[in-house]
Design an enzyme around this catalytic site. Structure first.
Site, PDB file in Angstrom:
ATOM      1  N   ASP A  16      28.519  37.673  25.163  1.00 41.53           N
ATOM      2  CA  ASP A  16      28.062  36.792  24.092  1.00 41.53           C
ATOM      3  C   ASP A  16      27.179  35.686  24.668  1.00 41.53           C
ATOM      4  O   ASP A  16      27.612  34.931  25.546  1.00 41.53           O
ATOM      5  CB  ASP A  16      29.249  36.144  23.383  1.00 41.53           C
ATOM      6  CG  ASP A  16      29.952  37.095  22.432  1.00 41.53           C
ATOM      7  OD1 ASP A  16      29.461  38.228  22.261  1.00 41.53           O
ATOM      8  OD2 ASP A  16      30.989  36.705  21.867  1.00 41.53           O
ATOM      9  N   GLU A 137      31.154  48.599  15.524  1.00 41.93           N
ATOM     10  CA  GLU A 137      30.119  48.285  16.507  1.00 41.93           C
ATOM     11  C   GLU A 137      29.958  49.424  17.520  1.00 41.93           C
ATOM     12  O   GLU A 137      29.288  49.266  18.525  1.00 41.93           O
ATOM     13  CB  GLU A 137      30.429  46.968  17.239  1.00 41.93           C
ATOM     14  CG  GLU A 137      30.101  45.740  16.415  1.00 41.93           C
ATOM     15  CD  GLU A 137      30.241  44.440  17.195  1.00 41.93           C
ATOM     16  OE1 GLU A 137      29.744  43.418  16.700  1.00 41.93           O
ATOM     17  OE2 GLU A 137      30.865  44.426  18.283  1.00 41.93           O
ATOM     18  N   THR A 197      39.838  39.508   3.767  1.00 44.10           N
ATOM     19  CA  THR A 197      39.926  38.098   4.146  1.00 44.10           C
ATOM     20  C   THR A 197      38.945  37.289   3.317  1.00 44.10           C
ATOM     21  O   THR A 197      37.816  37.722   3.055  1.00 44.10           O
ATOM     22  CB  THR A 197      39.633  37.897   5.641  1.00 44.10           C
ATOM     23  OG1 THR A 197      38.312  38.375   5.943  1.00 44.10           O
ATOM     24  CG2 THR A 197      40.632  38.670   6.493  1.00 44.10           C
ATOM     25  N   GLY A 199      38.242  33.866   4.043  1.00 46.85           N
ATOM     26  CA  GLY A 199      37.954  32.624   4.751  1.00 46.85           C
ATOM     27  C   GLY A 199      39.019  31.577   4.520  1.00 46.85           C
ATOM     28  O   GLY A 199      40.226  31.833   4.691  1.00 46.85           O
ATOM     29  N   ASP A 230      38.423  38.933  14.449  1.00 46.53           N
ATOM     30  CA  ASP A 230      38.949  39.910  15.402  1.00 46.53           C
ATOM     31  C   ASP A 230      40.407  39.613  15.733  1.00 46.53           C
ATOM     32  O   ASP A 230      41.232  40.525  15.827  1.00 46.53           O
ATOM     33  CB  ASP A 230      38.098  39.899  16.672  1.00 46.53           C
ATOM     34  CG  ASP A 230      36.655  40.313  16.401  1.00 46.53           C
ATOM     35  OD1 ASP A 230      36.449  41.178  15.526  1.00 46.53           O
ATOM     36  OD2 ASP A 230      35.742  39.767  17.049  1.00 46.53           O
TER      37      ASP A 230
END
Length: 281
Positions: A16, A137, A197, A199, A230
């Site tokens: 990242d 991914e 989800t 938030g 994750d």
């Protein structure tokens, strides 16, 4: 209670590269004054690191490149307690995610798959008592292969959102998405179990499109949301495969996600999963 969970994560491993700015740039805009950092990431690696730190016996299946980033990603996973024996070394460079995070923890991400395109299930065996967690991914054909080969509990984190083959939707014991992804994938309304989800509002479990459980989110001071989803995926899979009641498993997963969002790293430290459960009492 003591958690006894064996979890295999099949997915992406990325380096990242993160720019933290006051706000996210609009299309064609340059925003200055950012701070740059480099850290371990990739949805698969993030989920594996979280699962291991939460106390699950965790192994990772994926691929890294022959570069220094690849070695750094392997070292980070091992430091988290993840078994990396089934991570292959590809000829392509290690996958990379370019991330911009604003002062409120919101983010924009561009992913360059690199070595992740070489991930393979060749020679891999899965046990009946072993949960498997994957995301989008990696190549879709690997997800399809998992749907046919995994004898135990299979969780699919359908992110980034893209249409799933019906055989994957029908086979998955649990599919996890955010509110936007659920809207983008109407086929999930027929899935046997979907976690959505929302938030800061919390998360819900849907069975064939009907809500069967909901848990409010915990208050948190957001720093970065990059690894929070994750961590949530790892925690919810651990909870449900450990026989924890659905609403309680949702609440514990929300707590883990809240802890993650308060940390800049995509692979933060966590307490053992039992600690988050005990805090609910």
């Amino acid at each position: 209670m003591t958690i006894d969970c064996s979890l295999t994560v099949v997915g992406s491993i990325n380096a990242d590269i993160t720019a933290t700015t006051s706000r996210l740039p609009a299309a064609g805009e340059t925003v200055g004054g950012g701070r740059l950092s480099r850290s371990p990431g990739g949805k698969g690696a993030n989920q594996a690191a979280a699962a291991a730190r939460l106390g699950a016996k965790t192994r990772m299946i994926g691929a890294v490149g022959p570069d220094s980033d690849g070695q750094a990603m392997l070292e980070a996973l091992r430091a988290a307690g993840v078994n990396t024996d089934d991570i292959a070394e590809a000829t392509a460079e290690t996958g990379t995610a370019l991330i911009v995070v604003d002062a409120h923890g919101e983010n924009q991400i561009a992913v360059c798959e690199g070595a992740n395109a070489s991930a393979s299930l060749a020679g891999i065996e899965f046990g009946a008592d072993e949960a498997v967690l994957t995301q989008l991914e990696i190549r879709l054909d690997l997800i399809v292969e998992l749907a046919h080969r995994v004898p135990g509990f299979l969780t699919v984190n359908a992110a980034p959102a893209r249409p799933l083959p019906s055989e994957v939707v029908d086979r998955a014991d649990l599919i996890i998405v955010n509110e936007y992804e659920y809207f983008q994938l109407p086929q999930l309304q027929t899935a046997q179990l979907v976690a959505v989800t929302y938030g800061a509002k919390g998360s819900a479990l849907l069975q064939r499109g009907e809500q069967i459980a909901f848990a409010e989110a915990l208050e948190a001071t957001p720093v970065s949301a990059v690894g929070a989803g994750d961590a949530y995926c790892a925690a919810l899979t651990i909870g449900l495969t450990s026989g924890i009641e659905t609403e309680r498993a949702l609440r514990a997963a929300n707590a883990v996600g809240a802890a993650a969002v308060e940390v800049a790293s995509a692979q933060p430290e966590f307490d053992m999963f039992e600690t988050y459960l005990s805090a609910l009492d």
